[in-house]
Design a protein around this motif. Sequence first.
Motif, mmCIF file in Angstrom:
data_model
loop_
_atom_site.group_PDB
_atom_site.id
_atom_site.type_symbol
_atom_site.label_atom_id
_atom_site.label_comp_id
_atom_site.label_asym_id
_atom_site.label_seq_id
_atom_site.Cartn_x
_atom_site.Cartn_y
_atom_site.Cartn_z
ATOM 1 N N ALA A 143 -56.106 87.929 -2.472
ATOM 2 C CA ALA A 143 -56.933 87.046 -2.273
ATOM 3 C C ALA A 143 -58.411 87.278 -2.651
ATOM 4 N N ASN A 144 -58.869 88.706 -2.406
ATOM 5 C CA ASN A 144 -59.871 89.199 -2.455
ATOM 6 C C ASN A 144 -60.429 88.930 -3.965
ATOM 7 N N GLU A 145 -59.658 89.422 -4.721
ATOM 8 C CA GLU A 145 -59.800 89.422 -6.204
ATOM 9 C C GLU A 145 -60.223 87.967 -6.667
ATOM 10 N N LYS A 146 -59.197 87.097 -6.372
ATOM 11 C CA LYS A 146 -59.248 85.691 -6.858
ATOM 12 C C LYS A 146 -60.444 85.059 -6.049
ATOM 13 N N GLY A 147 -60.767 85.483 -4.944
ATOM 14 C CA GLY A 147 -62.263 85.017 -4.181
ATOM 15 C C GLY A 147 -63.325 85.596 -5.146
ATOM 16 N N LEU A 148 -63.503 86.593 -5.479
ATOM 17 C CA LEU A 148 -64.468 87.001 -6.472
ATOM 18 C C LEU A 148 -64.558 86.605 -7.823
ATOM 19 N N TYR A 149 -63.532 86.149 -8.494
ATOM 20 C CA TYR A 149 -63.309 85.279 -9.709
ATOM 21 C C TYR A 149 -64.028 83.988 -9.499
ATOM 22 N N LEU A 150 -63.620 83.106 -8.387
ATOM 23 C CA LEU A 150 -64.063 81.947 -8.130
ATOM 24 C C LEU A 150 -65.523 81.884 -7.715
ATOM 25 N N TYR A 151 -65.887 82.986 -6.997
ATOM 26 C CA TYR A 151 -67.262 82.849 -6.802
ATOM 27 C C TYR A 151 -68.275 83.230 -8.039
ATOM 28 N N TRP A 152 -67.713 84.193 -8.680
ATOM 29 C CA TRP A 152 -68.566 84.284 -9.938
ATOM 30 C C TRP A 152 -68.619 83.080 -11.016
ATOM 31 N N LYS A 153 -67.437 82.331 -10.884
ATOM 32 C CA LYS A 153 -67.210 81.227 -11.591
ATOM 33 C C LYS A 153 -68.057 80.025 -11.423
ATOM 34 N N GLY A 154 -68.084 79.854 -10.119
ATOM 35 C CA GLY A 154 -68.987 78.857 -9.403
ATOM 36 C C GLY A 154 -70.383 79.085 -9.737
ATOM 37 N N HIS A 155 -70.650 80.416 -9.398
ATOM 38 C CA HIS A 155 -72.045 80.910 -9.412
ATOM 39 C C HIS A 155 -72.579 80.661 -10.996
ATOM 40 N N LEU A 156 -71.744 80.763 -11.900
ATOM 41 C CA LEU A 156 -72.188 80.396 -13.384
ATOM 42 C C LEU A 156 -72.324 78.754 -13.463
ATOM 43 N N LEU A 157 -71.348 78.165 -13.013
ATOM 44 C CA LEU A 157 -71.460 76.654 -13.062
ATOM 45 C C LEU A 157 -72.600 76.038 -12.513
ATOM 46 N N GLN A 158 -73.125 76.795 -11.297
ATOM 47 C CA GLN A 158 -74.294 76.229 -10.667
ATOM 48 C C GLN A 158 -75.406 76.859 -11.362
ATOM 49 N N LYS A 159 -75.524 77.816 -11.928
ATOM 50 C CA LYS A 159 -76.725 78.362 -12.626
ATOM 51 C C LYS A 159 -76.668 77.465 -13.949
ATOM 52 N N THR A 160 -75.717 77.081 -14.446
ATOM 53 C CA THR A 160 -75.872 76.152 -15.690
ATOM 54 C C THR A 160 -75.861 74.647 -15.386
ATOM 55 N N GLU A 161 -76.123 74.415 -13.996
ATOM 56 C CA GLU A 161 -76.292 73.324 -13.667
ATOM 57 C C GLU A 161 -75.111 72.131 -13.855
ATOM 58 N N GLU A 162 -73.905 72.768 -13.900
ATOM 59 C CA GLU A 162 -72.674 71.767 -13.664
ATOM 60 C C GLU A 162 -72.214 71.781 -12.358
ATOM 61 N N HIS A 163 -73.052 70.998 -11.745
ATOM 62 C CA HIS A 163 -72.952 70.772 -10.261
ATOM 63 C C HIS A 163 -71.432 70.279 -9.724
ATOM 64 N N VAL A 164 -70.882 69.409 -10.281
ATOM 65 C CA VAL A 164 -69.431 68.769 -9.646
ATOM 66 C C VAL A 164 -68.586 70.105 -9.856
ATOM 67 N N ASP A 165 -68.469 70.736 -11.005
ATOM 68 C CA ASP A 165 -67.355 71.674 -11.027
ATOM 69 C C ASP A 165 -67.580 72.909 -10.168
ATOM 70 N N ALA A 166 -69.076 73.147 -9.923
ATOM 71 C CA ALA A 166 -69.417 74.426 -9.286
ATOM 72 C C ALA A 166 -68.944 74.234 -7.558
ATOM 73 N N LEU A 167 -69.354 72.788 -7.193
ATOM 74 C CA LEU A 167 -68.870 72.418 -5.806
ATOM 75 C C LEU A 167 -67.390 72.470 -5.757
ATOM 76 N N LYS A 168 -66.642 72.172 -6.609
ATOM 77 C CA LYS A 168 -64.990 71.993 -6.526
ATOM 78 C C LYS A 168 -64.632 73.528 -6.526
ATOM 79 N N THR A 169 -65.304 74.477 -7.262
ATOM 80 C CA THR A 169 -64.874 75.906 -7.332
ATOM 81 C C THR A 169 -65.120 76.453 -5.989
ATOM 82 N N PHE A 170 -66.565 76.489 -5.586
ATOM 83 C CA PHE A 170 -66.809 77.022 -4.223
ATOM 84 C C PHE A 170 -66.008 76.357 -3.116
ATOM 85 N N ASN A 171 -65.576 75.218 -3.265
ATOM 86 C CA ASN A 171 -64.766 74.531 -2.361
ATOM 87 C C ASN A 171 -63.283 75.536 -2.019
#
Length: 578
Positions: free
Chosen positions: A478-506
Motif C-alpha cells: 500500500a505504501n508504493e500505491k499511496g506514493l503513486y496516488l500522492y504524486w498523481k494528485g499533486h500533479l493534477l493539483q499543480k495543473t489545476e485539474e481540481h476535481v480529479d486531484a480531489l478524487k485521487t487524494f481521497n
Amino acid sequence: VEGAFHLSCDDPAVYHAITSSTKKIWEAKFAEAQQIVAEYEKESLCAALAKSESLLWIYSMEHTNTAFETAMSCYMKLEEITIDMNEACKPPSVLSSIGSFFGSTKKISAEEQASMTNNYIETLVALADISGGIAMLLLRSQQRMKAAYRLRKAWKFYQEAYELVMQHEEWNQVIPKDDVKAGEDSESINAVWDNLIKPSPTDESLSGKDLRIRNIVGRLIFGRGLFCYTISMLPKSLQWLVELIGFSSDRKQGLHDVLSATRINPSPRSDWARAALGTIRYFFFDETEQAMSLVEEMLKETENSPMLCMIIAGMYRVEGKIEESSAKYREAYEYAAQVPSYQLTAHYELGHNYFLVGEWEKAAPLIKEYLENSKSPNFKAFGGYKLGVCYWVLEGKDALEKIRPLFNKVINEWKRPRMSYDAYAARHCQKFLDNSAFSELHILFVEIGNFEDAKLFDRGEEKLKQVEHLLASKPHRANEKGLYLYWKGHLLQKTEEHVDALKTFNELVQLYDEIEEDKWIVAYAELESVEIFIKLENFEKAQMVLDQLKKRSGYDFEKHVSMRIKKLQSKISRHSKQ
C-alpha cells in the motif's frame, strides 16, 4: 559607569557609519562592515551593537566554533556594560528627587529627567537586541532551552521600551501614524507593497539627535514586530516555548510594526524590515509577483548582494524558473568571494537545481563539495542522501563502495533528531543499506517529485506512467500505491485539474491505515485538498479537511505541515470574513 559607552550620542557620523556598515552586511563584506564602525565602537553603544551583528552574521554563515565564541563573547561583554549603564540611567518613577537614604538629596531637573529617560530607553533596546542576538546564536547551535530564556528577556526589554516610547511625546512622533495596515485582513495590499518596494526617502538635513531617535526607535519597532509575528506562527510542537516566555502574541500588530519599521528611515532595520515583511507576504499571503519586485528593487539598491541573489534564486525555483534560479545562484557564488562558506551554500543550491532536473552528473560534484568542506550542519544529512541517489543513478551497483560510507555518515553523524528532512534522509539511507540498492520505484518517485517541484509536468507525467505500469505488473505494498496516488494528485493539483486531484487524494486518504512508512503523503494530500477547496471557495469543506489533518501526528515533515496548517487556517478565516 566604567568602560561604558556614550549615550545621548548626537554625532551624525556615527549613524551614517552604522547605515553604511549595514549595507556591507547585505553584501556579505563583514570585514568592511566592522571597519566602518571601528572608529566609533568603543564610544557609541549603537556602533558596538552594529559590530556585534556583523559577528552574528559571520557565525550564521560559517558555523564554526571560533565564530560562535567570538560573537558570543562580544555580546556578553556588551551586555555586562549595558546592564550597568541601564541601572545608572534608570529614571525615578516620578519627577522628584533621588539620593541616598543617608546622604544628601540630589534634585533632578526636567531636562535631566528627559535625558535619563532617553538613555534608559536606549539601553533597554540595546539589551533586547543583545538578548535576541544571543538567542539566535543559541538556536543555531541547538541550545533551545537557553535560547528560550534569552527570547523571554528580549521580549521583556522590548515591551518596557515600547511602553516608554508610546508615552514619549518626541520619540513617539517617529512611528508612522497613517492608516496603512499590514494585517491578514488588510484591504490595502497595494499600499503595503508601495511602502516596501519603494523605500522611504531619507531626509539629509536630519540632525544627530534625530538620527539617534530613528536608530533606536527603528530597532525597537522592528524587533518587537518580528517577535510578535514569529511567535504567533510557531507550530504546536513548539508551543512550550510560547508558554515558557509568558507571551501572548498579536499577529496583526506584529505585521503592522514590521511595516512601520520599513518607514523609519534612516535606521539599521529599515531594509531588514522590508525583506522580512516581503518574505512573510510571499510565503503566507502568496503575493509572489510583488515579492519578486521587492527583491529586484533591493538588488538595485545594494552592490552585488549575495544574500538577495540567494533569496530571489529560491523564488525563481519555486516558480519553476530553474534557469533564472541557477543564474542567480552563480551570481551569489561570485559576490560571496569574501565568505567561502556562503559560496559553498550557493553551490549546494545550484547542485539542487541540477538534481531537480535530473542532471545528476552536474549535481553530484557540487553537493559533494558542500558535504566535504562546509562546517555547517545544515543540508548535510539530506545532501548526503541526494548525493547517494546521484551515484546510484549514474553508476548503479558500481557505486556501492562510495554510497555505503556516505549513508553511514548520514545516519551516524549528520542526522539531527529534530530536523524532519534529516530523519527522512536517514530512513531511506538505512533502507538502502539493508537492501544494498534503491528500488526502481524509489528512483522513479524521486524523479517525479523533482520534476513536479521544477514544474516540468510533462516529464513528471511520463515517469508516473512508468510507475503505473510497474504497479500493474505485480502486487505492491500500500505504501508504493499511496506514493503513486500522492504524486498523481499533486500533479493534477499543480495543473489545476481540481476535481480529479480531489478524487485521487481521497483515494489515498482511504489507504491511511495500510500505509506503513510514508504517512506524510496523506498529510500533504489533505493540505493540498484544503488549498483546492479554498480556490473553489468551499470554505466549509476546507475547514473540515483541515480539522481532520490537525488530529494526525507521528509522520515525516510534521513541523512543516504545522506551519502550512497555520497559513491555511489564516486563509480560511480571512476569506470567511470577506
